[in-house]
Design an enzyme around this catalytic site. Structure first.
Site, PDB file in Angstrom:
ATOM      1  CG  ASP A 134     -14.144 -10.493 -19.412  1.00 41.25           C
ATOM      2  OD1 ASP A 134     -13.660 -11.628 -19.157  1.00 41.25           O
ATOM      3  OD2 ASP A 134     -15.009 -10.312 -20.289  1.00 41.25           O
ATOM      4  CG  HIS A 171      -2.252   0.647   0.956  1.00 37.20           C
ATOM      5  ND1 HIS A 171      -2.426   1.672   0.058  1.00 37.20           N
ATOM      6  CD2 HIS A 171      -3.489   0.418   1.489  1.00 37.20           C
ATOM      7  CE1 HIS A 171      -3.692   2.053   0.045  1.00 37.20           C
ATOM      8  NE2 HIS A 171      -4.354   1.301   0.895  1.00 37.20           N
TER       9      HIS A 171
END
Length: 298
Positions: A238, A21
């Site tokens: 996708d 992070h």
């Protein structure tokens, strides 16, 4: 700083990805993940991606960070026992919650309370009530806010890095629970409006005087913090097999009071909330009437 893993199940695939992070925030993470998916579903003739990252780092002008990272400054955090649940809020439920939050506010030209602010206010109230704190106890609600569009000049939406800060509001338990939902949501709206180029730079100036890593053990146990965002394109990826059936996070950076906001799978304004609480508090939350009235299903 980055690790990926693909696990084949009997009826599908689980794709995992972790990222430090410090290096990247949620916007950058989902930019990377969706670009990976875009390459995967291609025919192999091109490795170009439609969302090119901006890799030039940004920080205060002519400033350099000197931080001593030693065993004294780093923390090996082990969270206490937690219960983690996912709660779904349909687009209709979110719209009703937003309408309720905006019913009792005075219009000042700054716009209406947002859907996320309305839902965050609900979570703050419900979790605080479930914890059973005395009315005089101070409680806070924190939210992760993106800085890209708030800087002057603004950074590109495709800026790759960690460009967020925490904003927070506070009040007493008694005041929070005695007021309407819109009162708490309005506080969050004002904090968001006040997060500007000036406040971003002022925060960094203060931090530069004594730079230090954030320790999860320092989190206020009387508060909640909402991270992630329903604006992240979590269900747009996708890999060639259709959109995901579900999106979940791992066990890193979890503590009592950590909540993550997710885009609902059906889109259209729906949201999911990943909630981490002490087991007894989670049990109480699941019986909270104001909370249950908004949850679409558990």
């Amino acid at each position: 700083v980055n690790h990926e893993q693909v696990t084949e199940l009997s009826d599908g695939l689980f794709i995992g990805c972790s990222m430090n992070h410090t290096v990247a925030d949620g916007s950058s993470f989902w930019s990377f993940f969706n670009s990976w998916a875009e390459i995967s579903r291609g025919d192999g003739s091109s490795l170009k991606i439609s969302q090119q990252p901006v890799l030039e780092p940004w920080f205060l002008k002519d400033r350099r960070i000197a931080m001593n990272l030693s065993e004294d400054t780093l923390e090996r955090y082990s969270p206490p026992p937690l219960t983690e649940r996912f709660f779904h809020f349909s687009a209709q439920s979110i719209a009703l919650l937003k309408h309720k939050a905006n019913m009792h506010i005075d219009e000042d030209g700054s716009g209406k309370i947002s859907s996320l602010q309305s839902l965050t206010a609900l979570m703050w109230r419900a979790v605080t009530r479930a914890r059973g704190f005395p009315p005089t106890q101070t409680t806070k609600c924190g939210m992760a806010a993106g800085n890209r569009s708030r800087l002057s000049p603004p950074l590109s939406p495709d800026y790759f890095g960690n460009c967020i800060q925490a904003i927070a509001v506070s009040t007493t338990v008694g005041e929070l629970l005695s007021q309407e939902l819109g009162w708490a949501a309005s506080m969050l709206r004002q904090a968001t409006l006040g997060h500007t180029d000036v406040s971003v730079r002022a925060h960094l100036e203060v931090w530069m005087k004594a730079p230090r890593p954030y320790h999860l053990s320092n989190f206020d146990p009387f508060s909640i913090v909402v991270g992630s965002s329903p604006r992240f394109p979590m269900y747009q990826n996708d890999f060639g097999w259709g959109i995901p059936l579900a999106v979940r996070s791992g066990n890193a950076n979890k503590f009592d009071g950590k909540i993550s906001a997710y885009q609902g799978r059906e889109g259209e304004g729906s949201m999911d909330m990943e909630v981490c609480l002490a087991p007894q508090v989670m049990t109480a939350l699941e019986s909270d009437q104001e909370f249950l009235a908004a949850v679409t299903y558990l």
